[in-house]
Design a protein around this motif. Sequence first.
Motif, PDB file in Angstrom:
ATOM      1  N   ASN A   1      28.305  38.390  46.576  1.00  0.00           N
ATOM      2  CA  ASN A   1      29.473  39.242  46.355  1.00  0.00           C
ATOM      3  C   ASN A   1      30.695  38.392  46.042  1.00  0.00           C
ATOM      4  O   ASN A   1      31.063  37.506  46.815  1.00  0.00           O
ATOM      5  N   ILE A   2      31.339  38.680  44.927  1.00  0.00           N
ATOM      6  CA  ILE A   2      32.488  37.893  44.477  1.00  0.00           C
ATOM      7  C   ILE A   2      33.649  37.954  45.470  1.00  0.00           C
ATOM      8  O   ILE A   2      34.491  37.053  45.516  1.00  0.00           O
ATOM      9  N   LYS A   3      33.694  38.981  46.307  1.00  0.00           N
ATOM     10  CA  LYS A   3      34.766  39.114  47.300  1.00  0.00           C
ATOM     11  C   LYS A   3      34.712  38.012  48.344  1.00  0.00           C
ATOM     12  O   LYS A   3      35.680  37.791  49.078  1.00  0.00           O
ATOM     13  N   ASP A   4      33.573  37.307  48.413  1.00  0.00           N
ATOM     14  CA  ASP A   4      33.407  36.233  49.389  1.00  0.00           C
ATOM     15  C   ASP A   4      33.699  34.857  48.807  1.00  0.00           C
ATOM     16  O   ASP A   4      33.384  33.835  49.426  1.00  0.00           O
ATOM     17  N   THR A   5      34.297  34.806  47.618  1.00  0.00           N
ATOM     18  CA  THR A   5      34.598  33.527  46.983  1.00  0.00           C
ATOM     19  C   THR A   5      36.089  33.291  46.823  1.00  0.00           C
ATOM     20  O   THR A   5      36.494  32.291  46.233  1.00  0.00           O
ATOM     21  N   ILE A   6      36.911  34.188  47.333  1.00  0.00           N
ATOM     22  CA  ILE A   6      38.360  34.102  47.136  1.00  0.00           C
ATOM     23  C   ILE A   6      39.034  34.325  48.490  1.00  0.00           C
ATOM     24  O   ILE A   6      38.549  35.110  49.308  1.00  0.00           O
TER      25      ILE A   6
ATOM     26  N   GLU B   1      35.895  32.538  40.124  1.00  0.00           N
ATOM     27  CA  GLU B   1      35.121  33.088  41.240  1.00  0.00           C
ATOM     28  C   GLU B   1      33.661  33.301  40.860  1.00  0.00           C
ATOM     29  O   GLU B   1      32.758  33.093  41.692  1.00  0.00           O
ATOM     30  N   ARG B   2      33.405  33.700  39.630  1.00  0.00           N
ATOM     31  CA  ARG B   2      32.008  33.830  39.190  1.00  0.00           C
ATOM     32  C   ARG B   2      31.332  32.464  39.119  1.00  0.00           C
ATOM     33  O   ARG B   2      30.132  32.345  39.374  1.00  0.00           O
ATOM     34  N   TYR B   3      32.096  31.464  38.750  1.00  0.00           N
ATOM     35  CA  TYR B   3      31.541  30.108  38.756  1.00  0.00           C
ATOM     36  C   TYR B   3      31.093  29.728  40.165  1.00  0.00           C
ATOM     37  O   TYR B   3      29.991  29.186  40.367  1.00  0.00           O
ATOM     38  N   LEU B   4      31.914  30.028  41.168  1.00  0.00           N
ATOM     39  CA  LEU B   4      31.543  29.723  42.552  1.00  0.00           C
ATOM     40  C   LEU B   4      30.328  30.542  42.975  1.00  0.00           C
ATOM     41  O   LEU B   4      29.444  30.026  43.683  1.00  0.00           O
ATOM     42  N   GLN B   5      30.278  31.803  42.563  1.00  0.00           N
ATOM     43  CA  GLN B   5      29.087  32.608  42.842  1.00  0.00           C
ATOM     44  C   GLN B   5      27.834  31.930  42.297  1.00  0.00           C
ATOM     45  O   GLN B   5      26.802  31.861  42.971  1.00  0.00           O
ATOM     46  N   CYS B   6      27.930  31.442  41.074  1.00  0.00           N
ATOM     47  CA  CYS B   6      26.782  30.837  40.405  1.00  0.00           C
ATOM     48  C   CYS B   6      26.318  29.573  41.110  1.00  0.00           C
ATOM     49  O   CYS B   6      25.122  29.375  41.347  1.00  0.00           O
TER      50      CYS B   6
ATOM     51  N   GLU C   1      22.604  44.211  33.711  1.00  0.00           N
ATOM     52  CA  GLU C   1      21.144  44.157  33.837  1.00  0.00           C
ATOM     53  C   GLU C   1      20.512  43.464  32.628  1.00  0.00           C
ATOM     54  O   GLU C   1      19.507  42.751  32.772  1.00  0.00           O
ATOM     55  N   HIS C   2      21.107  43.656  31.454  1.00  0.00           N
ATOM     56  CA  HIS C   2      20.607  42.978  30.251  1.00  0.00           C
ATOM     57  C   HIS C   2      20.852  41.472  30.347  1.00  0.00           C
ATOM     58  O   HIS C   2      19.981  40.656  30.013  1.00  0.00           O
ATOM     59  N   GLU C   3      22.058  41.124  30.783  1.00  0.00           N
ATOM     60  CA  GLU C   3      22.420  39.704  30.864  1.00  0.00           C
ATOM     61  C   GLU C   3      21.501  38.950  31.825  1.00  0.00           C
ATOM     62  O   GLU C   3      21.014  37.861  31.509  1.00  0.00           O
ATOM     63  N   LYS C   4      21.274  39.537  33.000  1.00  0.00           N
ATOM     64  CA  LYS C   4      20.416  38.869  33.983  1.00  0.00           C
ATOM     65  C   LYS C   4      18.983  38.744  33.488  1.00  0.00           C
ATOM     66  O   LYS C   4      18.311  37.732  33.738  1.00  0.00           O
TER      67      LYS C   4
ATOM     68  N   PRO D   1      22.381  32.444  35.728  1.00  0.00           N
ATOM     69  CA  PRO D   1      21.526  33.134  36.702  1.00  0.00           C
ATOM     70  C   PRO D   1      22.325  33.846  37.787  1.00  0.00           C
ATOM     71  O   PRO D   1      23.362  33.366  38.240  1.00  0.00           O
ATOM     72  N   SER D   2      21.817  35.010  38.185  1.00  0.00           N
ATOM     73  CA  SER D   2      22.336  35.814  39.299  1.00  0.00           C
ATOM     74  C   SER D   2      23.665  36.498  39.014  1.00  0.00           C
ATOM     75  O   SER D   2      23.986  37.523  39.604  1.00  0.00           O
ATOM     76  N   VAL D   3      24.447  35.963  38.110  1.00  0.00           N
ATOM     77  CA  VAL D   3      25.800  36.475  37.867  1.00  0.00           C
ATOM     78  C   VAL D   3      25.887  37.278  36.579  1.00  0.00           C
ATOM     79  O   VAL D   3      26.494  38.338  36.520  1.00  0.00           O
TER      80      VAL D   3
END
Length: 485
Positions: free
Chosen positions: A469-474, A458-463, A358-361, A405-407
Amino acid sequence: MITSRLMVLRRAVCVSWLSSCVRKQNYCSSAKKTRVREALTSLDSGSSIRIQGWVRSVRLQKNNLFLHVSDGSSLHPLQVVASSDLNTRGLTFGCAVDITGSLEKSPSHKQRVELQAQKIEVVGECNPVDFPFKIKGHHSLEYIRQFPHLRCRTNVFSSLLRIRSEATAAIHNFFRDNDFVQIHTPVITSNDCEGAGELFQVEPAGNEHSLDEENPHFFSVPSYLTVSGQLHLEVMAGAFPAVYTFGPTFRAENSQSRRHLAEFYMVEAEISFIQSLEELMKVMEELFKASTEHLLSHCAEDVELFHKYNSPAHREQVNLMLKRSFNVISYTEAIEILNHSSEQFTFKPEWGCDLQTEHEKFLVKHCGNVPVFVTDYPYDLKPFYARDNEDQPRHTAAAVDLLVPSVGELCGGSLREERLELLKTRLARTGLDSTYAWYLQLREFGSVPHGGFGMGFERYLQCVLGVDNIKDTIPFARFSHSCPL
């Protein structure tokens, strides 16, 4: 006859190409896709071709049968027109087909050419009643996640897999173009690089591998699935100016969050002879931008599918990240920003505590929704290898995280502690001096200032895609209490 296993169709032009071999008259080539595409674009009307793929739609009219067939190489299927007299037994949505026919100019403005089928063979039948995906059904990422063995048959996930493949190529291209040497770091290791203890231990299964009581471990020492290839890259950084690795890593985190997986891919780099975080951050920013620009130009339609249906308006966010320089703030400044905000955080931001998601976002949003580097973390928050910032008022380490952003956190890196005595002291304090005697020895034989970072693929793809949801990038998601297939 031309045999085609890969088909790419665009609105303005519809062509087919092969990844391995294209034959037209006496022409045969296994060259790059662009050369093959150019050869097939010039096909004359009536050219005989053979396609193999899966039926995406079936439409029967009085005298003709219309099919859309895809082999997964493109978002756009090829339209096939067949006479209703042809044997089409078993021809249903989802079945696999082998079709021979002639390529003809299409009367429809939706495609330039279509295939007039002369022979249709159903290679693999599909029961459309039980098949979980429907021709005109809207299938969300969450819905298709229930079918890890079948979701590659959907438009959205086949697009994801093509994007993932192209992003992999883009990352390798970046490192190759910048003279990095690729290192295949081990998947099985005896070190806990991160020091967090979230490890999967590796031992043989079954009594046939029983070992003696004095040495119960297969490798004589406890061994684990790797959490990072960093320490092995540091070994190689003693012989090469720049090295990288790109492979699977494992964390035994009992988490069901949208940002964590038990098995995921990491891009890691180590650079010798650098002495500032600015140099390291430059490489991180260039990697992100170069890879993303490549992806947007080489996989435009697949990316657009995500931006249009999965994350509307996200393309503007991506363009902003590419256009603007990334922000840089210190950890201390970040804590001050958080404490002066009116936001009600679940976790109170305090100096000396790690930043929560929450801090990072919030920090990214505060900085204009542009990625932000947070530097100089408290020394005790970072692993033993992070370089000590001795000249700062508070005890900090020369470490940096890239927040997007978002991640939230996308990359983490640091300058490494090359000063032998300081490293000895810290390892001794944590009781790791004997375990990492080899690591200390690296500092005795030609050590140089160096640093590195890791980026979660996978976080890169999310971004870039705006996937929640990271489960949808692998292809096959692994997380606690879930390991299908």
